[in-house]
Design a protein around this motif. Structure first.
Motif, PDB file in Angstrom:
ATOM      1  N   SER A  25     -16.832  -1.722  -6.805  1.00 24.97           N
ATOM      2  CA  SER A  25     -16.362  -0.402  -6.379  1.00 24.97           C
ATOM      3  C   SER A  25     -17.285   0.176  -5.315  1.00 24.97           C
ATOM      4  CB  SER A  25     -16.265   0.536  -7.571  1.00 24.97           C
ATOM      5  OG  SER A  25     -17.564   0.910  -7.996  1.00 24.97           O
ATOM      6  N   THR A  29     -15.748  -0.260  -1.253  1.00 22.61           N
ATOM      7  CA  THR A  29     -15.248   1.108  -1.209  1.00 22.61           C
ATOM      8  C   THR A  29     -14.784   1.464   0.200  1.00 22.61           C
ATOM      9  OG1 THR A  29     -15.766   3.401  -1.651  1.00 22.61           O
ATOM     10  CG2 THR A  29     -17.511   2.069  -0.678  1.00 22.61           C
ATOM     11  N   THR A  30     -13.798   2.341   0.275  1.00 19.07           N
ATOM     12  CA  THR A  30     -13.473   2.900   1.589  1.00 19.07           C
ATOM     13  C   THR A  30     -13.731   4.408   1.588  1.00 19.07           C
ATOM     14  OG1 THR A  30     -11.181   3.062   0.882  1.00 19.07           O
ATOM     15  CG2 THR A  30     -11.770   1.173   2.247  1.00 19.07           C
ATOM     16  N   ASP A  31     -14.369   4.886   0.522  1.00 18.46           N
ATOM     17  CA  ASP A  31     -14.677   6.304   0.412  1.00 18.46           C
ATOM     18  C   ASP A  31     -15.870   6.624   1.327  1.00 18.46           C
ATOM     19  OD1 ASP A  31     -15.503   8.808  -0.260  1.00 18.46           O
ATOM     20  OD2 ASP A  31     -15.375   8.505  -2.433  1.00 18.46           O
ATOM     21  N   ASP A 110     -10.640  11.952   4.095  1.00 20.83           N
ATOM     22  CA  ASP A 110     -11.516  10.839   4.449  1.00 20.83           C
ATOM     23  C   ASP A 110     -11.611  10.817   5.977  1.00 20.83           C
ATOM     24  OD1 ASP A 110     -12.992   8.411   4.569  1.00 20.83           O
ATOM     25  OD2 ASP A 110     -11.998   7.706   2.750  1.00 20.83           O
ATOM     26  N   PHE A 113     -10.322   6.302   9.838  1.00 22.49           N
ATOM     27  CA  PHE A 113     -10.209   4.857   9.604  1.00 22.49           C
ATOM     28  C   PHE A 113     -11.208   4.420   8.532  1.00 22.49           C
ATOM     29  CE2 PHE A 113      -9.420   5.640  14.198  1.00 22.49           C
ATOM     30  CZ  PHE A 113      -8.044   5.483  14.169  1.00 22.49           C
ATOM     31  N   PRO A 114     -10.856   4.579   7.267  1.00 22.60           N
ATOM     32  CA  PRO A 114     -11.821   4.291   6.195  1.00 22.60           C
ATOM     33  C   PRO A 114     -12.282   2.837   6.174  1.00 22.60           C
ATOM     34  CG  PRO A 114      -9.910   5.482   5.358  1.00 22.60           C
ATOM     35  CD  PRO A 114      -9.582   5.079   6.753  1.00 22.60           C
ATOM     36  N   ARG A 115     -11.370   1.910   6.459  1.00 16.07           N
ATOM     37  CA  ARG A 115     -11.800   0.510   6.380  1.00 16.07           C
ATOM     38  C   ARG A 115     -12.724   0.152   7.534  1.00 16.07           C
ATOM     39  NH1 ARG A 115      -6.430  -2.801   5.366  1.00 16.07           N
ATOM     40  NH2 ARG A 115      -5.571  -1.058   6.556  1.00 16.07           N
TER      41      ARG A 115
ATOM     42  N   MET B   1      -9.928  -0.227  -8.058  1.00 19.29           N
ATOM     43  CA  MET B   1     -10.116   1.151  -7.602  1.00 19.29           C
ATOM     44  C   MET B   1      -8.838   1.725  -7.008  1.00 19.29           C
ATOM     45  SD  MET B   1     -13.454   2.099  -5.486  1.00 19.29           S
ATOM     46  CE  MET B   1     -12.465   2.881  -4.217  1.00 19.29           C
ATOM     47  N   ASP B   3      -8.323   3.690  -4.712  1.00 22.22           N
ATOM     48  CA  ASP B   3      -8.349   3.705  -3.264  1.00 22.22           C
ATOM     49  C   ASP B   3      -7.808   2.415  -2.662  1.00 22.22           C
ATOM     50  OD1 ASP B   3      -8.997   5.111  -1.077  1.00 22.22           O
ATOM     51  OD2 ASP B   3     -10.991   4.225  -0.884  1.00 22.22           O
ATOM     52  N   THR B   4      -8.315   1.300  -3.170  1.00 26.14           N
ATOM     53  CA  THR B   4      -7.920  -0.006  -2.658  1.00 26.14           C
ATOM     54  C   THR B   4      -6.441  -0.250  -2.931  1.00 26.14           C
ATOM     55  OG1 THR B   4     -10.008  -0.570  -3.671  1.00 26.14           O
ATOM     56  CG2 THR B   4      -8.899  -2.295  -2.434  1.00 26.14           C
ATOM     57  N   HIS B  19      -3.327   7.145   2.200  1.00 29.26           N
ATOM     58  CA  HIS B  19      -3.599   8.300   1.341  1.00 29.26           C
ATOM     59  C   HIS B  19      -4.246   9.480   2.046  1.00 29.26           C
ATOM     60  CE1 HIS B  19      -7.518   6.224   1.317  1.00 29.26           C
ATOM     61  NE2 HIS B  19      -7.981   7.446   1.282  1.00 29.26           N
ATOM     62  N   HIS B  20      -4.999   9.205   3.124  1.00 27.88           N
ATOM     63  CA  HIS B  20      -5.774  10.306   3.676  1.00 27.88           C
ATOM     64  C   HIS B  20      -5.084  11.029   4.825  1.00 27.88           C
ATOM     65  CE1 HIS B  20      -6.667   6.682   5.859  1.00 27.88           C
ATOM     66  NE2 HIS B  20      -7.205   7.366   6.834  1.00 27.88           N
ATOM     67  N   PHE B  21      -3.864  10.610   5.158  1.00 29.90           N
ATOM     68  CA  PHE B  21      -3.115  11.319   6.199  1.00 29.90           C
ATOM     69  C   PHE B  21      -2.058  12.225   5.573  1.00 29.90           C
ATOM     70  CE2 PHE B  21      -4.458   7.516   8.677  1.00 29.90           C
ATOM     71  CZ  PHE B  21      -5.155   8.195   9.659  1.00 29.90           C
TER      72      PHE B  21
END
Ligand SMILES: [Cu+2]
Lengths: 543, 226
Positions: A25, A29-31, A110, A113-115, B1, B3-4, B19-21
């Protein structure tokens, strides 16, 4: 606190830290908040490596004849510079505090572009692996500037490994900048207009512009350097018809703006702290915001001040000198506005404020001595002396590192949900301030007296000042270790923080829980007032 | 998770919003702006080399005129035509994606890919010629006009660095187009969502434009000086 809350099953509400404890995690993560912490731990590790090299240098300089082999000393200052500049200072605030706070401050869930954000951390680590490899295999002796033709033809150390490391890590910086620019443009919450953006965000926006426009140039410069080191075609070698000054132009085209990558985010942090602990809105918000952008733009046009004695055209030098003076104006605007903000404010001297005040004083000294160096005639005397070293350490350490520490303390409750021990923190801030000045102020004098930088030995008459400097470095080292210890302790055992322990303004304190949940807000945030509205005034023509 | 899982879901059904848009418009605008900012970094990346080129061309104009006679203009011009044509097929591919025409999209992407590979093959032939003529900078470098030996070596160094970096971008582009073809074959795109096609299209056009500058600067510009 939590025991009084009517939560039968869990003592802690779900947040980005406690949702999942597995190593996957974290690594996948992409957080943005978790990535910020990944960066925080990595850059702290690199900071310690860089600091060890600094310690070894100071040890060597206790004695006029040195302590280590001269070649070894050359490697110490090179590795210190490479690690500190490319692996600590450039990512320091943007990749940690910026990554953590920028989306929350503008009310986004976020980054855009989280990734790509996660990718940037892996790229940073990959670059770091090459840098560490260069150290382990015996180090590099070119100085962090990699000047040709020494780096391309004569040095027999691991230049290519270090260069690959710098090249790769540059892309992590580019991706962070790209992500920030798009996020600020496209992800702002309702009511978060450009004129309501926190100054922290403005500073990061300006920083991102430099990262995106400057870093590719140093990347290609390093590619040319590596090719030349392999092929010896002569592109930077005057013996073969090449121009070594071209390397310096290309290198400083990035590396001068890069010093603004290393200071603008600190200015953003200081703006937030000064407003909070003066209980006042920032004086001249618009000027402070635009001065960040002005610094970013003007910063691209001053690189020639590193080439005054390199055989650059005199007329070019005059223009570069003039613009270097100009770029001091927006920096001064910031200092004046911070001072005016504090005027008649209700100031409290909590730890972050101590760091912010230290920043203002030391950055001012660092900035003004920069004007000495931007003056062509004086620069002839001061070039490549300890005066230069002292100047940029006042900006980079006295400025950026203090701002970084101030920011880490200010937002520590936000990131961890815990409070740090205030007395220890104030003590550490004081020790760092004293240690810093004792380390670097003697270096101004050393440089003025003619002690050149990057020398392993020196004339007897300089010893007193060098011993003072080394003594200061020891104190500074203790000062750095203290926060490392008590912040680690506080993260586990510190008192739990309320949502807004400093009664600060801004979305991250007022509308996001502490610590924030994975998507930052329980309720979609709406902005209805101007920034830093500490006096609770209604906006003119209000919303 | 959680998120993934969401981002996996976004893959399975591409029209799903990440999710973040807030909405699809915001998502598309972010991708587009991100791509343009990326292209800006690419301009600066190539810009450093164009800067070095400018410096040396001004320092050594006579040597430059001399080296440009060893460039294969026929192959260079052919490659220019190939790339311009591939930009057309790429534009048509984006249009097909817009209209939701899967088969047209796949065939135009394939055309583009083939043209890209043609370019790279011709580039290989050119590099091979330089190899045979000992025009590769380094220990084995030879030059017919000895007075220009060092200067010509620097200019060939720039030639290889600039066209090599460009060719590297072409190879990356070819890989991206293969990915697009695979995605299109699996019905990932619709007229409502074809962002990757559009973004990679932008990238492809950018790489073409770089060549449009490289060709005259490296092949043509010195030939009139004698
Ligand atoms: Cu500078």
């Amino acid at each position: 606190m939590s025991t009084t809350l009517p939560l039968p099953e869990t003592t802690e509400r779900p947040n980005y830290l406690n949702v999942d404890y597995s190593w996957k995690s974290w690594l996948f993560t992409t957080d943005h908040k978790r990535i910020a912490l990944l960066y925080l731990f990595s850059i702290t590790a690199f900071f310690l490596v860089g600091a060890v090299f600094a310690g070894l240098m100071r040890l060597n300089l206790l004695f006029p004849d040195g302590l280590f082999e001269h070649d070894t000393y050359n490697k110490f200052f090179t590795m210190h510079g490479v690690i500190m500049v490319f692996f600590f200072l450039v990512p320091s605030i943007p990749a940690t505090l910026g990554n953590f706070l920028l989306p929350i401050m503008i009310g986004a869930r976020d980054l855009a572009f989280p990734r790509i954000n996660l990718l940037s951390w892996y790229i940073y680590i990959a670059g770091g692996v090459f840098a560490v490899l260069a150290i382990v295999k015996g180090g590099v002796d070119t100085g962090w500037t990699f000047y040709a033709p020494f780096s391309t033809t004569y040095s027999n150390t691991h230049v290519i490994l270090a260069a690959i490391g710098v090249f790769i890590s540059g892309f992590s910086s580019i991706l962070t900048g790209l992500n920030f620019i798009v996020t600020v443009h496209k992800m702002r919450a309702p009511g978060m207009t450009w004129s309501r953006l926190p100054l922290f965000v403005w500073a990061h926006y300006a920083t991102s512009l430099i990262q995106v426009l400057g870093t590719p140039v140093v990347a290609i410069t390093i590619v040319l350097l590596m090719l030349e080191r392999i092929l010896h075609a002569g592109i930077f070698d005057p013996n073969l018809g090449g121009d070594p000054v071209l390397f310096q132009h290309l290198f400083w085209f990035y590396s001068h703006p890069a010093v603004y990558i290393m200071i603008l985010p600190g200015m953003g942090v200081v703006s937030e702290i000064i407003a909070c602990y003066s209980r006042k809105g920032i004086f001249g918000y618009g000027f402070v915001a635009f001065s960040s952008v002005a610094i970013a733009v003007l910063g691209f046009m001053v690189w020639g001040h590193h080439l005054f004695v390199a055989g650059q055209s005199m007329y070019a030098s005059m223009v570069f000198s003039f613009i270097s003076f100009l770029v001091a104006v927006p920096s001064a605007i910031k200092v004046f506005n911070w001072t005016a903000t504090m005027y008649k404010g209700s100031i409290t001297f909590d730890t972050p404020m101590l760091y912010a005040l230290g920043f203002i004083g030391l950055f001012t000294i660092g900035g003004l001595t920069g004007l000495f160096l931007a003056t062509m005639a004086i620069d002839v005397h001061l070039t490549d002396t300890y005066f230069v070293i002292a100047h940029f350490h006042y900006v980079m350490v006295g400025g950026m590192v203090l701002a970084f520490l101030g920011g880490i303390h200010f937002w520590f409750p936000k990131m961890t949900g815990r409070l740090y021990p205030e007395m220890w923190a104030r003590l550490a801030a004081a020790i760092i301030f004293v240690g810093f000045n004792l380390t670097f102020f003697p270096q101004f004098i050393l440089g003025y007296l003619g002690m050149p930088r990057r020398y392993a030995t020196y004339a007897q008459e300089f010893q007193v000042l060098h011993v003072l400097s080394t003594a200061g470095a020891s104190i500074l080292g203790v000062g750095y270790l203290l926060p490392l210890i008590y912040l680690t302790w506080a993260w586990r055992k510190g008192e739990r923080s309320p949502q807004n322990p400093w009664q600060a303004k801004g979305l991250e304190w007022e509308q996001s829980p502490t610590p924030p949940p994975t998507f930052n807000f329980d309720v979609p945030p709406v902005v209805t007032e101007r920034p830093y509205n500490y006096s609770e005034e209604v906006e003119v023509g209000g919303y | 998770m959680a998120d993934t899982d969401l981002s996996v879901a976004a893959h399975a059904a591409p029209t799903t919003l990440k999710h973040h848009f807030d909405d699809r418009e915001q998502q598309l605008e972010s991708s587009t702006l991100g791509m343009w900012v990326f292209l800006l970094t690419e301009i600066m990346f190539f810009g450093g080399m164009f800067g070095a080129y400018t410096v040396y061309r001004n320092l050594y104009p006579a040597a430059f005129a001399s080296t440009s006679h060893y460039m294969n203009v026929t192959l260079g011009a052919t490659n220019t035509a190939v790339l311009i044509f591939s930009s057309l097929t790429m534009a048509l591919a984006v249009r097909s994606a817009q209209l939701g025409q899967k088969r047209a999209l796949i065939s135009f992407l394939t055309f583009t890919l083939i043209l890209g590979l043609v370019f790279l093959s011709i580039k290989y032939v050119e590099y091979h010629e330089k190899w045979v003529d000992h025009h590769i900078p380094g220990p084995g470098f030879h030059y017919a006009e000895p007075q220009y030996f060092h200067q010509a070596q620097i200019l060939f160094f720039l030639y290889f660095a600039m066209t090599g970096l460009h060719a590297l971008h072409m190879i990356v582009g070819a890989g991206l187009i293969i990915t697009l073809i695979a995605m299109a074959a699996r019905n990932r795109f619709s007229s409502g969502w074809y962002t990757p096609v559009e973004m990679i299209g932008l990238y492809w056009h950018f790489v073409d434009i770089v060549w449009i500058f490289l060709f005259p600067l490296l092949y043509l510009i010195g030939r009139t000086m004698r």
